[in-house]
Design a protein around this motif. Sequence first.
Motif, PDB file in Angstrom:
ATOM      1  N   PRO A   1      18.732  46.866  27.710  1.00 54.37           N
ATOM      2  CA  PRO A   1      19.418  48.067  28.226  1.00 54.37           C
ATOM      3  C   PRO A   1      20.215  47.768  29.507  1.00 54.37           C
ATOM      4  CG  PRO A   1      17.103  48.521  27.722  1.00 54.37           C
ATOM      5  CD  PRO A   1      17.270  47.040  27.682  1.00 54.37           C
ATOM      6  N   LYS A   2      21.202  48.591  29.750  1.00 64.96           N
ATOM      7  CA  LYS A   2      21.999  48.474  30.964  1.00 64.96           C
ATOM      8  C   LYS A   2      21.105  48.483  32.198  1.00 64.96           C
ATOM      9  CE  LYS A   2      25.596  50.802  33.681  1.00 64.96           C
ATOM     10  NZ  LYS A   2      26.526  51.944  33.782  1.00 64.96           N
ATOM     11  N   ASP A   3      21.466  47.678  33.189  1.00 64.58           N
ATOM     12  CA  ASP A   3      20.784  47.551  34.482  1.00 64.58           C
ATOM     13  C   ASP A   3      19.518  46.711  34.415  1.00 64.58           C
ATOM     14  OD1 ASP A   3      22.646  48.767  36.035  1.00 64.58           O
ATOM     15  OD2 ASP A   3      21.519  50.612  36.400  1.00 64.58           O
ATOM     16  N   THR A   4      19.118  46.252  33.232  1.00 64.34           N
ATOM     17  CA  THR A   4      17.937  45.386  33.133  1.00 64.34           C
ATOM     18  C   THR A   4      18.246  44.025  33.741  1.00 64.34           C
ATOM     19  OG1 THR A   4      17.224  46.490  31.103  1.00 64.34           O
ATOM     20  CG2 THR A   4      16.294  44.309  31.555  1.00 64.34           C
ATOM     21  N   MET A   5      17.315  43.521  34.542  1.00 66.60           N
ATOM     22  CA  MET A   5      17.502  42.205  35.151  1.00 66.60           C
ATOM     23  C   MET A   5      16.939  41.114  34.249  1.00 66.60           C
ATOM     24  SD  MET A   5      16.281  40.743  38.894  1.00 66.60           S
ATOM     25  CE  MET A   5      17.733  41.325  39.784  1.00 66.60           C
ATOM     26  N   VAL A   6      17.683  40.023  34.135  1.00 62.03           N
ATOM     27  CA  VAL A   6      17.204  38.842  33.425  1.00 62.03           C
ATOM     28  C   VAL A   6      17.293  37.650  34.373  1.00 62.03           C
ATOM     29  CG1 VAL A   6      17.932  39.738  31.189  1.00 62.03           C
ATOM     30  CG2 VAL A   6      19.459  38.216  32.450  1.00 62.03           C
ATOM     31  N   HIS A   7      16.392  36.699  34.186  1.00 68.32           N
ATOM     32  CA  HIS A   7      16.339  35.512  35.033  1.00 68.32           C
ATOM     33  C   HIS A   7      16.716  34.294  34.197  1.00 68.32           C
ATOM     34  CE1 HIS A   7      14.390  38.121  37.912  1.00 68.32           C
ATOM     35  NE2 HIS A   7      13.468  38.424  37.004  1.00 68.32           N
ATOM     36  N   VAL A   8      17.835  33.691  34.523  1.00 66.28           N
ATOM     37  CA  VAL A   8      18.331  32.528  33.798  1.00 66.28           C
ATOM     38  C   VAL A   8      17.562  31.302  34.284  1.00 66.28           C
ATOM     39  CG1 VAL A   8      20.358  31.109  33.307  1.00 66.28           C
ATOM     40  CG2 VAL A   8      20.604  33.581  33.605  1.00 66.28           C
ATOM     41  N   MET A   9      16.743  30.730  33.412  1.00 65.15           N
ATOM     42  CA  MET A   9      15.863  29.623  33.781  1.00 65.15           C
ATOM     43  C   MET A   9      16.591  28.290  33.568  1.00 65.15           C
ATOM     44  SD  MET A   9      13.243  31.558  34.520  1.00 65.15           S
ATOM     45  CE  MET A   9      11.820  30.485  34.635  1.00 65.15           C
ATOM     46  N   TYR A  10      17.228  27.795  34.621  1.00 62.73           N
ATOM     47  CA  TYR A  10      18.026  26.574  34.503  1.00 62.73           C
ATOM     48  C   TYR A  10      17.210  25.396  33.998  1.00 62.73           C
ATOM     49  CZ  TYR A  10      21.754  28.767  37.354  1.00 62.73           C
ATOM     50  OH  TYR A  10      22.746  29.578  37.827  1.00 62.73           O
ATOM     51  N   GLY A  11      16.015  25.214  34.554  1.00 62.53           N
ATOM     52  CA  GLY A  11      15.203  24.070  34.153  1.00 62.53           C
ATOM     53  C   GLY A  11      14.803  24.131  32.691  1.00 62.53           C
ATOM     54  N   ALA A  12      14.381  25.317  32.241  1.00 59.01           N
ATOM     55  CA  ALA A  12      13.991  25.474  30.840  1.00 59.01           C
ATOM     56  C   ALA A  12      15.184  25.238  29.919  1.00 59.01           C
ATOM     57  CB  ALA A  12      13.412  26.869  30.620  1.00 59.01           C
ATOM     58  N   ALA A  13      16.343  25.791  30.289  1.00 64.07           N
ATOM     59  CA  ALA A  13      17.541  25.616  29.460  1.00 64.07           C
ATOM     60  C   ALA A  13      17.918  24.146  29.340  1.00 64.07           C
ATOM     61  CB  ALA A  13      18.704  26.405  30.058  1.00 64.07           C
ATOM     62  N   ASN A  14      17.859  23.426  30.457  1.00 67.09           N
ATOM     63  CA  ASN A  14      18.210  22.002  30.434  1.00 67.09           C
ATOM     64  C   ASN A  14      17.232  21.176  29.616  1.00 67.09           C
ATOM     65  OD1 ASN A  14      20.327  22.632  32.108  1.00 67.09           O
ATOM     66  ND2 ASN A  14      19.430  21.735  33.952  1.00 67.09           N
ATOM     67  N   HIS A  15      16.025  21.712  29.404  1.00 70.78           N
ATOM     68  CA  HIS A  15      15.008  21.006  28.616  1.00 70.78           C
ATOM     69  C   HIS A  15      14.861  21.601  27.215  1.00 70.78           C
ATOM     70  CE1 HIS A  15      12.948  18.282  31.630  1.00 70.78           C
ATOM     71  NE2 HIS A  15      13.833  18.931  32.377  1.00 70.78           N
ATOM     72  N   ASP A  16      15.838  22.372  26.789  1.00 70.19           N
ATOM     73  CA  ASP A  16      15.827  22.922  25.434  1.00 70.19           C
ATOM     74  C   ASP A  16      16.071  21.767  24.452  1.00 70.19           C
ATOM     75  OD1 ASP A  16      16.337  24.141  22.993  1.00 70.19           O
ATOM     76  OD2 ASP A  16      17.482  25.794  23.871  1.00 70.19           O
ATOM     77  N   PRO A  17      15.102  21.440  23.603  1.00 66.71           N
ATOM     78  CA  PRO A  17      15.261  20.294  22.692  1.00 66.71           C
ATOM     79  C   PRO A  17      16.359  20.474  21.661  1.00 66.71           C
ATOM     80  CG  PRO A  17      13.272  21.523  22.143  1.00 66.71           C
ATOM     81  CD  PRO A  17      13.791  22.099  23.432  1.00 66.71           C
ATOM     82  N   ARG A  18      16.796  21.714  21.445  1.00 66.96           N
ATOM     83  CA  ARG A  18      17.901  21.942  20.517  1.00 66.96           C
ATOM     84  C   ARG A  18      19.220  21.464  21.112  1.00 66.96           C
ATOM     85  NH1 ARG A  18      16.466  28.210  20.002  1.00 66.96           N
ATOM     86  NH2 ARG A  18      16.296  27.735  22.232  1.00 66.96           N
ATOM     87  N   ARG A  19      19.294  21.405  22.428  1.00 66.91           N
ATOM     88  CA  ARG A  19      20.498  20.928  23.120  1.00 66.91           C
ATOM     89  C   ARG A  19      20.331  19.488  23.579  1.00 66.91           C
ATOM     90  NH1 ARG A  19      25.874  22.226  23.993  1.00 66.91           N
ATOM     91  NH2 ARG A  19      25.126  24.274  23.320  1.00 66.91           N
ATOM     92  N   ASN A  20      19.139  19.147  24.084  1.00 68.93           N
ATOM     93  CA  ASN A  20      18.863  17.794  24.592  1.00 68.93           C
ATOM     94  C   ASN A  20      17.580  17.275  23.952  1.00 68.93           C
ATOM     95  OD1 ASN A  20      20.996  17.459  26.718  1.00 68.93           O
ATOM     96  ND2 ASN A  20      20.005  19.266  27.580  1.00 68.93           N
ATOM     97  N   PRO A  21      17.701  16.540  22.841  1.00 72.42           N
ATOM     98  CA  PRO A  21      16.506  16.015  22.165  1.00 72.42           C
ATOM     99  C   PRO A  21      15.649  15.181  23.107  1.00 72.42           C
ATOM    100  CG  PRO A  21      18.455  15.742  20.791  1.00 72.42           C
ATOM    101  CD  PRO A  21      18.945  16.192  22.141  1.00 72.42           C
ATOM    102  N   ASP A  22      14.328  15.216  22.879  1.00 73.53           N
ATOM    103  CA  ASP A  22      13.379  14.486  23.729  1.00 73.53           C
ATOM    104  C   ASP A  22      13.651  14.809  25.205  1.00 73.53           C
ATOM    105  OD1 ASP A  22      11.305  12.804  24.382  1.00 73.53           O
ATOM    106  OD2 ASP A  22      12.513  10.978  24.309  1.00 73.53           O
ATOM    107  N   PRO A  23      13.645  16.092  25.567  1.00 67.52           N
ATOM    108  CA  PRO A  23      14.159  16.521  26.875  1.00 67.52           C
ATOM    109  C   PRO A  23      13.338  16.067  28.070  1.00 67.52           C
ATOM    110  CG  PRO A  23      13.066  18.347  25.784  1.00 67.52           C
ATOM    111  CD  PRO A  23      13.135  17.233  24.781  1.00 67.52           C
ATOM    112  N   HIS A  24      12.060  15.736  27.871  1.00 64.98           N
ATOM    113  CA  HIS A  24      11.225  15.379  29.014  1.00 64.98           C
ATOM    114  C   HIS A  24      11.281  13.891  29.344  1.00 64.98           C
ATOM    115  CE1 HIS A  24      10.026  19.441  28.729  1.00 64.98           C
ATOM    116  NE2 HIS A  24       9.279  19.290  27.652  1.00 64.98           N
TER     117      HIS A  24
END
Length: 377
Positions: A286-309
């Motif tokens: 809904p409008k005005d809802t806050m979301v937190h963009v998790m940079y670290g989690a996104a950078n470790h998304d295995p769909r984007r970066n295989p074997d991310p750790h």
Amino acid sequence: MGDLVPAPWGGYLVTGYDACNQVLRGRTWLVPDFAWQERQTDSERWHAVATQEMSGTLSRLNAPDHTRQRHSLGNLFDRQTIQAMAPHIEADVAGLLDRLAERIRVDGEADLAAVVSERLPINTVGRWLDIAPEDYAHILEMTHNQVHAQELLPTKSQLAISEAATLQLRRYFNGLVRERRDNPGDDVISGWIRTWDALESDREATDRIIYQLTMFVTIASLETTATLLSSLVWSLLRSPGSWDWLRARPEHIDDAIEEALRYDPPIRLNSRVAGADTVLSGVLVPKDTMVHVMYGAANHDPRRNPDPHTFDILRKGSHIAFGGGAHYCLGAGLARLEARTLLGQLLERFPTLRAVSPPEYAPRMVFHRVTSLRVAA
């Protein structure tokens, strides 16, 4: 747990790379500006002095105010500016590494974060803005204390510390702007004053904008770059064989920097609010809802970066460490230059560098500050 995870305090944590990228780049997603804050029931948090002060800076403005200020700055660190700054940064790094070598010689070890990583960014931005070197330590201290207000869930005591630092920063940078207006020169701040005097008839409004720009650009470039420098070195030293491998292949220094940004970003999360009812990863937000963009989690998304750790210099992966869209980091090119210069000289001068102990971090969630990284050679 999914690309969109409900946060216990309300809103959502955004974890997937594509979902985070959509929020950062989407026009329906806004930063939590003054208008949004006025609609919130948690008035103590959003009406705190430090929060209000930062809400007037570039990072908390939406269009059209953000667009206008961003355009007034132009490309702050274009190729020509970077080339002009490079020799000074080379000299700064050489001097800081002399100190590091001396401390290691005398004590057997030294704190890379304190001796080098924290000093290089303030030296760089201080020289660029023509700030007196004797003020650097004070600016660093104020910055370290101010960022509590930008944390995810700051406590009352943290907001009090941040308020005191914010008032100090206000006095300092307002004084700096007044001094440049009274004694204009060829420096960056004087140039901003001339630009905004041509845009605004109200001199008081102009000086307020210049103060906010100067303070924001200064503090935004310090902790983030310092942490990148320390994290870059730590990532290489903790990865067996990486230091020697890179010494033999310095053409991959830039690859190492990008992998360090992906693996351990200096900022772990950033917040946005829905400007309208919108669907994100199949969920109606809904409008005005806050979301937190998790940079670290996104950078470790295995769909984007295989074997991310795994820290892999040759990964050629993707990251959002500098954000995206209208609020993409203004100083990304400068941060990369500082990291490239430091790592190049470190590899050459300290072939046997090793970490004495793992880094220590400030107890924060947003700014992932390295407070200490002890090394020996």
